[in-house]
Design a protein around this motif. Structure first.
Motif, PDB file in Angstrom:
ATOM      1  N   UNK A  22       0.867  -1.193   0.000  1.00  0.00           N
ATOM      2  CA  UNK A  22       0.000   0.000   0.000  1.00  0.00           C
ATOM      3  C   UNK A  22       0.899   1.236   0.000  1.00  0.00           C
ATOM      4  N   UNK A  23       0.620   2.144  -0.929  1.00  0.00           N
ATOM      5  CA  UNK A  23       1.422   3.365  -0.998  1.00  0.00           C
ATOM      6  C   UNK A  23       0.775   4.450  -0.158  1.00  0.00           C
ATOM      7  N   UNK A  24       1.613   5.098   0.676  1.00  0.00           N
ATOM      8  CA  UNK A  24       1.088   6.180   1.489  1.00  0.00           C
ATOM      9  C   UNK A  24       0.952   7.442   0.648  1.00  0.00           C
ATOM     10  N   UNK A  25       1.980   7.695  -0.160  1.00  0.00           N
ATOM     11  CA  UNK A  25       1.989   8.915  -0.963  1.00  0.00           C
ATOM     12  C   UNK A  25       2.267   8.546  -2.418  1.00  0.00           C
ATOM     13  N   UNK A  26       1.412   9.001  -3.299  1.00  0.00           N
ATOM     14  CA  UNK A  26       1.592   8.765  -4.732  1.00  0.00           C
ATOM     15  C   UNK A  26       1.410  10.084  -5.449  1.00  0.00           C
ATOM     16  N   UNK A  27       2.302  10.383  -6.386  1.00  0.00           N
ATOM     17  CA  UNK A  27       2.007  11.503  -7.275  1.00  0.00           C
ATOM     18  C   UNK A  27       2.461  11.124  -8.678  1.00  0.00           C
ATOM     19  N   UNK A  28       1.753  11.636  -9.672  1.00  0.00           N
ATOM     20  CA  UNK A  28       2.191  11.356 -11.037  1.00  0.00           C
ATOM     21  C   UNK A  28       1.937  12.546 -11.961  1.00  0.00           C
ATOM     22  N   UNK A  29       2.727  12.585 -13.022  1.00  0.00           N
ATOM     23  CA  UNK A  29       2.634  13.660 -14.026  1.00  0.00           C
ATOM     24  C   UNK A  29       2.762  15.046 -13.421  1.00  0.00           C
ATOM     25  N   UNK A  30       3.495  15.171 -12.335  1.00  0.00           N
ATOM     26  CA  UNK A  30       3.563  16.456 -11.653  1.00  0.00           C
ATOM     27  C   UNK A  30       4.474  17.413 -12.417  1.00  0.00           C
ATOM     28  N   UNK A  31       3.917  18.554 -12.831  1.00  0.00           N
ATOM     29  CA  UNK A  31       4.691  19.576 -13.523  1.00  0.00           C
ATOM     30  C   UNK A  31       4.539  20.884 -12.768  1.00  0.00           C
ATOM     31  N   UNK A  32       5.679  21.459 -12.383  1.00  0.00           N
ATOM     32  CA  UNK A  32       5.666  22.685 -11.599  1.00  0.00           C
ATOM     33  C   UNK A  32       6.692  23.645 -12.169  1.00  0.00           C
ATOM     34  N   UNK A  33       6.333  24.916 -12.244  1.00  0.00           N
ATOM     35  CA  UNK A  33       7.286  25.911 -12.713  1.00  0.00           C
ATOM     36  C   UNK A  33       6.964  27.251 -12.100  1.00  0.00           C
ATOM     37  N   UNK A  34       7.886  28.171 -12.220  1.00  0.00           N
ATOM     38  CA  UNK A  34       7.681  29.514 -11.676  1.00  0.00           C
ATOM     39  C   UNK A  34       7.452  30.491 -12.822  1.00  0.00           C
ATOM     40  N   UNK A  44      -1.828  14.418  -6.778  1.00  0.00           N
ATOM     41  CA  UNK A  44      -1.173  14.009  -5.542  1.00  0.00           C
ATOM     42  C   UNK A  44      -2.183  13.225  -4.723  1.00  0.00           C
ATOM     43  N   UNK A  45      -1.825  11.988  -4.353  1.00  0.00           N
ATOM     44  CA  UNK A  45      -2.737  11.146  -3.574  1.00  0.00           C
ATOM     45  C   UNK A  45      -2.076  10.754  -2.263  1.00  0.00           C
ATOM     46  N   UNK A  46      -2.829  10.874  -1.187  1.00  0.00           N
ATOM     47  CA  UNK A  46      -2.333  10.482   0.128  1.00  0.00           C
ATOM     48  C   UNK A  46      -3.225   9.373   0.646  1.00  0.00           C
ATOM     49  N   UNK A  47      -2.671   8.163   0.766  1.00  0.00           N
ATOM     50  CA  UNK A  47      -3.468   7.018   1.201  1.00  0.00           C
ATOM     51  C   UNK A  47      -4.709   6.834   0.352  1.00  0.00           C
ATOM     52  N   UNK A  48      -4.607   7.123  -0.947  1.00  0.00           N
ATOM     53  CA  UNK A  48      -5.727   6.937  -1.851  1.00  0.00           C
ATOM     54  C   UNK A  48      -6.616   8.170  -2.003  1.00  0.00           C
ATOM     55  N   UNK A  49      -6.519   9.134  -1.080  1.00  0.00           N
ATOM     56  CA  UNK A  49      -7.329  10.352  -1.187  1.00  0.00           C
ATOM     57  C   UNK A  49      -6.640  11.353  -2.108  1.00  0.00           C
ATOM     58  N   UNK A  50      -7.418  12.010  -2.931  1.00  0.00           N
ATOM     59  CA  UNK A  50      -6.859  12.975  -3.869  1.00  0.00           C
ATOM     60  C   UNK A  50      -6.704  14.333  -3.175  1.00  0.00           C
ATOM     61  N   UNK A  51      -5.452  14.809  -3.088  1.00  0.00           N
ATOM     62  CA  UNK A  51      -5.201  16.091  -2.422  1.00  0.00           C
ATOM     63  C   UNK A  51      -5.044  17.226  -3.420  1.00  0.00           C
ATOM     64  N   UNK A  52      -5.063  16.888  -4.729  1.00  0.00           N
ATOM     65  CA  UNK A  52      -4.627  17.826  -5.749  1.00  0.00           C
ATOM     66  C   UNK A  52      -5.291  19.199  -5.628  1.00  0.00           C
ATOM     67  N   UNK A  53      -6.579  19.224  -5.310  1.00  0.00           N
ATOM     68  CA  UNK A  53      -7.275  20.511  -5.294  1.00  0.00           C
ATOM     69  C   UNK A  53      -7.344  21.143  -3.906  1.00  0.00           C
TER      70      UNK A  53
END
Lengths: 292, 238
Positions: free
Chosen positions: B1-13, B61-70
């Protein structure tokens, strides 16, 4: 000597009101890092609400509570509706919007209620007690002092001793760190505005019965002097607002009594200039002031 | 079980090229993962984006399966994702005790909070001695301890740590990482630890992920990474 005692006691009451209004400016500054130039107009609007309720019910106390509540609501509404939408990290938009708000509020109040001074009756006599042949504080002055002290004490307890106060302080000092600790910073900023404008409304409510009466500009001079007080005390310092408020109140009273009323604003400006030259951060500013 | 999962994360300034481009990672529950890389590799940006302090252009971004993205930063924290940011994140105007209480306000009721604060004092004796000292009087090591204690107090599921060793004496670093290792082992806390102090980080972590220019260039057990001189030379500069 008699004259000094009278002027001194009158100055205390005046100083308490100044300190209260300056404190309201300090609360907004600490919460949102803006000087709220609309504080006087917002306070005047709250006093109109208080005036209306007192006129309708005949109860000064119902009016007082209404004034405080409408001040808090107005503060929260202005923060949510206007200030929050401004670009962060630039002081100018906040100042310009506040000045625009002053114009809208004061014109709106004048249109709705007329520009004339409406006399407001104090809940207690304004005739001074005579002690040993010397006129000292009036019962209303005493009420002013007690109310101001109670509110300042209450705010000190709120900020210093409660969990909510801890969050308010943390959100003001370090918003990003506070958010990382789960503090709902935007809510704290709104609450800071509500507390500040309610405090300003109380100061205006205490002042108006001692002056010509209620008018959209009734708190303008109070704002000017309280702004000077807040800067003298250090915009970041509640204790500075209190002490500088009492000090400036005494100064104004003594200069008015011994020299002339026209010299009083000059004395305040001279003191402000002196403080800005010697200690630009204010007399009671912390050594290491945060700039943002 | 993954505690923290993120994918396709793109960040810039601003409008510039992204600092992180399409990054993805899974962090298993109860694991300690070292996030390594030279200056400018994107470690801090990644952690800040996970905490919601930097807006992501894309990704989830998912934490224990919950979506935190928004979610806002404060709601991510309240969901169990804590970040101890780089540098001195202590609120210097508050005392040690106030800083700690602040960390637990949303998590614990009054009595439990008191117990949790005492637990942290037991874990970090130097803080115990300075309970009522103002934050600005603390040393660098004490500040970093306080920042870590404050985050642990809220019992996060996943702890993001950004360069806890920055500017600390080697002994202070060792002490801090020791407490971290012990706490993770005891409580099953999941940790993503960004570090330039590679040796220290790999001694705590079981898995190491190497970032370069915002992309993962290596993802291996910590022992392998520590033993691979070519990789160390290429990406970690020693």
């Amino acid at each position: 000597m008699d004259r000094f005692v009278f002027l001194f006691s009158a100055g205390l009451a005046r100083g308490a009101v100044l300190a209260l209004f300056a404190l309201s400016l300090v609360i907004v500054w600490r919460a949102a890092r803006v000087v709220n130039f609309a504080q006087a107009a917002m306070a005047a609007a709250a006093v109109y609400a208080a005036f209306a309720v007192t006129a309708a019910t005949g109860s000064y106390w119902a009016g007082l509570l209404t004034g405080l509540a409408s001040g808090a609501l107005l503060g929260a509404a202005v923060e949510r509706g206007l200030m929050r939408r401004l670009p962060a990290h630039a002081p100018l938009p906040g100042i310009i919007v506040a000045i625009g708000l002053v114009m809208v509020l004061q014109a709106g109040l004048a249109i709705a209620f007329g520009p004339e001074h409406r006399p407001m009756h104090p809940p207690f006599s304004e005739r001074p007690f005579i002690i040993g042949g010397v006129p000292v504080l009036s019962p209303y002055d005493l009420f002013t002092l007690v109310a101001a002290a109670a509110v300042m004490g209450g705010l000190a307890l709120l900020f210093g001793r409660t969990s909510l106060g801890l969050q308010l302080r943390a959100a003001a000092f370090a918003p990003e760190t506070s958010r990382l600790l789960g503090v709902r910073v935007p809510r704290m900023v709104t609450l800071g505005w509500a507390l500040a404008v309610a405090t300003a409304a109380l100061a205006a409510l205490l002042l108006v019965p001692t002056e010509l009466g209620l008018n959209p500009h009734a708190a303008d001079l109070l704002f000017v002097n309280a702004f000077a007080v807040a800067v003298i005390g250090g915009l970041d310092s509640p204790a500075g607002a209190l002490l500088a408020g009492i000090g400036v109140g005494l100064l104004v009273s003594l200069v008015t009594g011994y020299a002339s009323a026209a010299a009083a604003p000059l004395a305040v400006l001279a003191l402000l200039t002196l403080v800005l030259l010697v200690r630009p951060g204010g007399v009671f500013s912390a050594k290491e002031a945060r700039t943002a | 079980m993954s505690a923290l999962v993120f994918h396709d994360l793109t960040v810039g300034y601003g409008g510039g090229a992204p600092v992180i481009d399409g990054l993805g990672l899974e962090v298993a529950e109860g694991s300690v993962v070292a996030l390594l890389g030279a200056n400018g590799a994107g470690k801090t940006t990644l952690l800040r984006a996970l905490a919601g302090l930097e807006p992501a252009r894309s990704g989830r971004v998912l934490l224990g399966g919950r979506d935190l993205t928004r979610m806002s930063t404060e709601d991510r924290v309240r969901s169990g994702l804590s970040l101890v940011p780089e540098g001195r994140s202590v609120v210097v105007e508050l005392t040690v005790d106030e800083n700690l209480r602040l960390g637990g306000l949303w998590r614990h009721r009054a009595r439990a909070r008191k117990a949790a604060v005492e637990e942290m004092y037991a874990l970090f004796p130097p803080l115990d001695r300075r309970r009522h000292a103002a934050g600005h009087t603390l040393s660098g090591g004490e500040r970093q301890m306080l920042a870590l204690a404050r985050a642990l107090l809220a019992r996060p599921e996943v702890l993001l740590l950004d360069e806890p060793s920055l500017g600390l004496a080697p002994q202070a670093t060792a002490q801090l990482l020791g407490v971290l290792r012990a706490t993770a082992a005891r409580t099953g806390l999941t940790v993503l630890l960004a570090e330039q102090n590679v040796t220290g980080a790999l001694s705590v972590a079981r898995r190491g992920v190497v970032l370069a220019l915002g992309a993962v260039v290596a993802d291996r057990p910590a022992a392998d990474l520590a033993a691979d001189p070519a990789l160390r030379h290429a990406y970690l500069g020693f």
